[in-house]
Design a protein around this motif. Structure first.
Motif, PDB file in Angstrom:
ATOM      1  N   LEU A   9      -9.457  36.270   4.593  1.00 23.93           N
ATOM      2  CA  LEU A   9     -10.346  35.134   4.662  1.00 23.93           C
ATOM      3  C   LEU A   9     -11.902  35.522   4.976  1.00 23.93           C
ATOM      4  O   LEU A   9     -12.958  34.932   4.364  1.00 23.93           O
ATOM      5  CB  LEU A   9      -9.980  34.095   5.848  1.00 23.93           C
TER       6      LEU A   9
ATOM      7  N   TYR B  57     -16.375  26.795   0.900  1.00 18.15           N
ATOM      8  CA  TYR B  57     -15.586  25.883   1.625  1.00 18.15           C
ATOM      9  C   TYR B  57     -14.418  26.617   1.985  1.00 18.15           C
ATOM     10  O   TYR B  57     -13.967  27.635   1.157  1.00 18.15           O
ATOM     11  CB  TYR B  57     -15.195  24.602   0.705  1.00 18.15           C
TER      12      TYR B  57
ATOM     13  N   PHE C 160     -11.769  19.867   3.607  1.00 16.91           N
ATOM     14  CA  PHE C 160     -12.584  21.308   3.653  1.00 16.91           C
ATOM     15  C   PHE C 160     -13.437  21.481   4.689  1.00 16.91           C
ATOM     16  O   PHE C 160     -13.940  20.634   5.336  1.00 16.91           O
ATOM     17  CB  PHE C 160     -13.525  21.365   2.294  1.00 16.91           C
ATOM     18  N   LEU C 161     -13.387  22.704   5.237  1.00 13.30           N
ATOM     19  CA  LEU C 161     -14.392  23.057   6.408  1.00 13.30           C
ATOM     20  C   LEU C 161     -15.444  23.953   5.497  1.00 13.30           C
ATOM     21  O   LEU C 161     -15.478  24.585   4.529  1.00 13.30           O
ATOM     22  CB  LEU C 161     -13.741  23.924   7.410  1.00 13.30           C
ATOM     23  N   ASP C 162     -16.922  23.508   6.031  1.00 11.08           N
ATOM     24  CA  ASP C 162     -17.873  24.357   5.222  1.00 11.08           C
ATOM     25  C   ASP C 162     -18.222  25.611   6.035  1.00 11.08           C
ATOM     26  O   ASP C 162     -18.852  25.675   7.238  1.00 11.08           O
ATOM     27  CB  ASP C 162     -19.104  23.532   5.438  1.00 11.08           C
ATOM     28  N   LEU C 163     -17.785  26.638   5.576  1.00  7.36           N
ATOM     29  CA  LEU C 163     -17.749  27.989   6.125  1.00  7.36           C
ATOM     30  C   LEU C 163     -19.155  28.599   6.224  1.00  7.36           C
ATOM     31  O   LEU C 163     -19.408  29.563   6.777  1.00  7.36           O
ATOM     32  CB  LEU C 163     -16.772  28.829   5.657  1.00  7.36           C
TER      33      LEU C 163
ATOM     34  N   GLN D  88     -21.521  27.138   7.483  1.00  7.09           N
ATOM     35  CA  GLN D  88     -22.124  26.869   8.620  1.00  7.09           C
ATOM     36  C   GLN D  88     -21.495  27.460   9.673  1.00  7.09           C
ATOM     37  O   GLN D  88     -21.553  27.150  11.143  1.00  7.09           O
ATOM     38  CB  GLN D  88     -22.093  25.250   8.933  1.00  7.09           C
ATOM     39  N   GLU D  89     -20.599  28.246   9.515  1.00  8.52           N
ATOM     40  CA  GLU D  89     -19.908  29.138  10.668  1.00  8.52           C
ATOM     41  C   GLU D  89     -20.688  30.545  10.841  1.00  8.52           C
ATOM     42  O   GLU D  89     -21.386  31.066   9.971  1.00  8.52           O
ATOM     43  CB  GLU D  89     -18.508  29.523  10.112  1.00  8.52           C
ATOM     44  N   THR D  90     -20.858  30.900  12.363  1.00  6.52           N
ATOM     45  CA  THR D  90     -21.469  31.958  12.744  1.00  6.52           C
ATOM     46  C   THR D  90     -20.839  33.107  12.132  1.00  6.52           C
ATOM     47  O   THR D  90     -19.505  33.008  12.095  1.00  6.52           O
ATOM     48  CB  THR D  90     -21.743  31.994  14.012  1.00  6.52           C
TER      49      THR D  90
ATOM     50  N   ASN E 232     -18.475  34.374  14.951  1.00  5.25           N
ATOM     51  CA  ASN E 232     -17.169  33.734  15.039  1.00  5.25           C
ATOM     52  C   ASN E 232     -16.321  34.052  14.110  1.00  5.25           C
ATOM     53  O   ASN E 232     -15.005  34.164  14.256  1.00  5.25           O
ATOM     54  CB  ASN E 232     -17.328  32.252  15.403  1.00  5.25           C
ATOM     55  N   LEU E 233     -16.870  34.323  12.921  1.00  5.54           N
ATOM     56  CA  LEU E 233     -15.994  34.799  11.897  1.00  5.54           C
ATOM     57  C   LEU E 233     -15.276  35.958  11.992  1.00  5.54           C
ATOM     58  O   LEU E 233     -14.058  36.141  11.761  1.00  5.54           O
ATOM     59  CB  LEU E 233     -16.749  34.827  10.487  1.00  5.54           C
TER      60      LEU E 233
ATOM     61  N   CYS F  71     -14.473  37.128  14.875  1.00  9.29           N
ATOM     62  CA  CYS F  71     -13.436  36.941  16.165  1.00  9.29           C
ATOM     63  C   CYS F  71     -12.268  36.448  15.365  1.00  9.29           C
ATOM     64  O   CYS F  71     -11.286  36.830  15.620  1.00  9.29           O
ATOM     65  CB  CYS F  71     -14.220  35.947  17.138  1.00  9.29           C
ATOM     66  N   VAL F  72     -12.610  35.283  14.594  1.00  8.57           N
ATOM     67  CA  VAL F  72     -11.296  34.846  13.600  1.00  8.57           C
ATOM     68  C   VAL F  72     -10.647  35.935  13.087  1.00  8.57           C
ATOM     69  O   VAL F  72      -9.502  36.062  13.021  1.00  8.57           O
ATOM     70  CB  VAL F  72     -11.560  33.914  12.915  1.00  8.57           C
TER      71      VAL F  72
ATOM     72  N   THR G   3      -8.218  37.372  14.855  1.00  8.02           N
ATOM     73  CA  THR G   3      -7.021  36.543  15.400  1.00  8.02           C
ATOM     74  C   THR G   3      -5.864  36.615  14.417  1.00  8.02           C
ATOM     75  O   THR G   3      -6.192  36.210  13.211  1.00  8.02           O
ATOM     76  CB  THR G   3      -7.622  35.146  15.770  1.00  8.02           C
TER      77      THR G   3
ATOM     78  N   ALA H 249      -6.009  30.993  10.163  1.00  5.88           N
ATOM     79  CA  ALA H 249      -7.035  30.229  10.940  1.00  5.88           C
ATOM     80  C   ALA H 249      -7.347  28.701  10.065  1.00  5.88           C
ATOM     81  O   ALA H 249      -7.779  27.977  10.601  1.00  5.88           O
ATOM     82  CB  ALA H 249      -8.437  30.962  10.947  1.00  5.88           C
TER      83      ALA H 249
END
Lengths: 406, 406
Positions: free
Chosen positions: B23, B40, B54-57, B59-61, B64-65, B67-68, B71, B75
């Protein structure tokens, strides 16, 4: 006068991830003392003593001992034998025949009893003899001790397992029930709570042997969590009991198997988890309900070790040799928490550790009886060591719908 | 001409330990291209697309991506929905409404089919659209691929689990049966063999879905190993079938549950392991017979990841974005082994990866049909990454008996 003779070390009961640290701690320290003529390891615990099955650990290299220390499970192998008076007398006779003057037995409260009786035999025969019990149990149920070697690593396994299944349950929602070892003490099941980071993280419910299990209450609890989060992760101890103290698992088993100690064999059956899952499915109409029984993985999984647990297991082994060889003392090595986080090791008389077991104290269990308290988390946190495994979630904003808003 | 528009990434099917690497690989690479207006993430796979969740990826740091990515589990959450033609048409309509021009779907062979059908819809509508399937499955059963992301880490879990239970079984001997995931392909169960180091290490027997299971043969195998070593560790795939192709587990279940794909739910029941254990106990008169069903732990356990698997999962995600955005191509990213050990990624047409699954080839299974070959071990070894967890045993010599020799 210095007591010359041989050392025998043995391991009893269920293996742990760090039990070999205690063996190696006791063996390496014993090998330093001039009065120690040989360091023997008994193969398969007390049964190995009866059968005179000893390995000569003075001929083992230090390097290989260090490698073995880092290997889970009992390198000297174990036994479920619970010696009676006659058995203990036989142990003593063999030890005497081999001129064994120091006996270190790594195990739980039953092992402490054995050490005690063997020691009494020596005293009656006026045979100079030092016997020390070294604590070990993933159940964390030894009296006097703040906690026991083996628990921290097993707790880490349970924590990582619940961390993972909770993420899995987020991805494919439903009800998940994980059954954890623990016949009478809920410490290991309670460890599932340490995995919680985000406020809606599981396990959302925890059922312990210390709290009488009520099926209706359980159903209500699951219903409430499921309504709130659309999913529910539950940690259940294999030893949960009903109001009358009868194990819930017992009612569910078609054939009941007893071990050498007269206890019902609770592990190695998925019945408890599966019955609870069916019960939820039938009564709450939730289609995706899954259960796992963690079984033997939780006490022997390779590569899941708390380094704090490792160090402490090593130290209790070393302390046993020191108390016996420097101080000529008998007893059980006990772990005492002195700070946040620091520990001290003391020698406690064997009868105080033998026979009885410890349960989760009340202030570790929440009022509802279906989870743990912050006090428990503070108690456990240092024991599982540094955990580099933390879950992260996407925090990206939601996108506005186009079609659904038309 | 450069195709401007949005990117949608989704995750389907069972989670793995490294699916978020794919991802994040696809998201970060996509964010670099000027023609990409937004990246998205669809929440709960294709169902999220239908629901316009949908999530707007974008706008994701990045932090944090990353870190995810480390995991486990999906996610973006997942789904078991298996879209038919109508469902796929709906997917296409939503994607079109949001001006999505690039669609990356991380999943198994069913996901490849979905990507294929959605893509056909776009072609029929003359809508410019690039759709790429990114491989993922712990079952390792995708065609064309040498192996699939997710398998290496799950294989590592199975290997460490068997390494541990084998040591446990040495300490307290008996018969141990571990049931591993794998409906039709035995790759994951076969991974139990990588744990073997010493010649008498378990698992001593391995039963795969590829070899018809014969209860009498199984009994004979266990008898022979038990006679030889005084213990026996068995790895069994949940999907073992009898001569007629009927899952052995099916005969044992009181209630049969089917998933959305019409497959019997094999996980989340200990029935197979327990029945095999009873069968051994009753027929061979061995008292200590235990079984565990590894269940969901094996695909989501926190902190048990192959770094090779991690890197490859990252790369297939990145390659998807590159093929679509640099080359304007559709297809499925496939992994090809080019050396010992090196891989290359290619773009394969979707219909070659969709629908069918791969089984263990014959040369990976021994002649007896109850273990794996060296060829399989050589195939698997690089995939589980560096494994610092090796078991060590005491090599100290035996001590002469005194009393028993009198």
């Amino acid at each position: 006068m210095v007591l010359k003779g041989k050392v025998v070390i043995a391991q009893g009961g269920g293996p742990t991830a760090v039990i070999n640290q205690s063996l190696v701690g006791a063996a390496l320290e014993s090998r330093k003392f001039p009065q120690v003529e040989r360091v023997y390891g008994a193969v398969h615990g007390v049964r190995g003593i009866i059968n005179e099955d000893f390995l000569d650990l003075t001929q083992e290299t230090t390097h290989n001992l260090e490698c073995v220390a880092n290997t889970p499970s009992s390198a000297l192998f174990s036994t479920r034998d619970k010696p009676d008076e006659k058995y203990c007398k036989e142990i003593f006779e063999v030890l005497k025949a081999h001129d064994v003057r120091y006996f270190f037995y790594i195990g739980g409260n039953d092992s402490a009893s054995t050490v005690n009786i063997v020691n009494e035999n020596a005293k009656k025969s006026s045979y100079e003899f030092r016997a020390i019990h070294i604590p070990k149990t993933i159940d964390n149920d030894l009296l006097v001790n703040d906690h026991t070697p083996g628990y921290g690593s097993a707790a880490k396994f349970v924590s990582q397992a619940f961390n993972g299944v909770d993420l899995d349950n987020r991805a494919l929602p439903g009800v998940y029930i994980g059954v954890v070892m623990g016949r009478d003490a809920g410490f290991l099941t309670a460890a599932s709570a340490i995995a919680q980071k985000f406020p809606d993280d599981g396990p959302h419910l925890i059922y312990l042997p210390e709290v009488p299990f009520d099926k209706e209450k359980f159903l209500g609890d699951v219903r409430e969590i499921y309504r709130k989060y659309g999913r529910c992760v539950v940690a259940v101890s294999e030893g949960i009991k009903n109001e009358d103290g009868v194990p819930v698992a017992k009612d569910l088993m078609s054939k009941i198997e007893y071990d050498a100690h007269g206890n019902i064999v609770l592990s190695s059956t998925g019945a408890l988890g599966e019955k609870l899952a069916s019960y939820v499915k039938e009564n709450l109409g939730i289609s995706r309900v899954r259960s796992d029984t963690f079984g033997y993985l939780q006490r022997s999984f390779m590569g899941c070790v708390s380094e704090v647990d490792q160090h402490e297991a090593r130290e209790v082994g070393e302390k046993a040799a020191q108390f016996a060889l420097w101080h000529n003392m008998d007893g059980s090595i006990t772990i005492h928490r002195t700070g946040d986080y620091s520990v001290d090791y003391r020698l406690t008389s064997l009868d105080k550790v033998a026979k009885y077991t410890k349960s989760m104290p009340e202030h570790f269990i929440n009022k509802e009886g279906n989870h743990v308290t912050e006090a428990f988390k503070n108690y456990l946190r240092p024991l599982i060591g540094q955990d580099p495994f933390t879950a992260h979630m996407l925090r990206a904003p939601k996108v506005d719908k186009i079609l659904k808003n038309i």
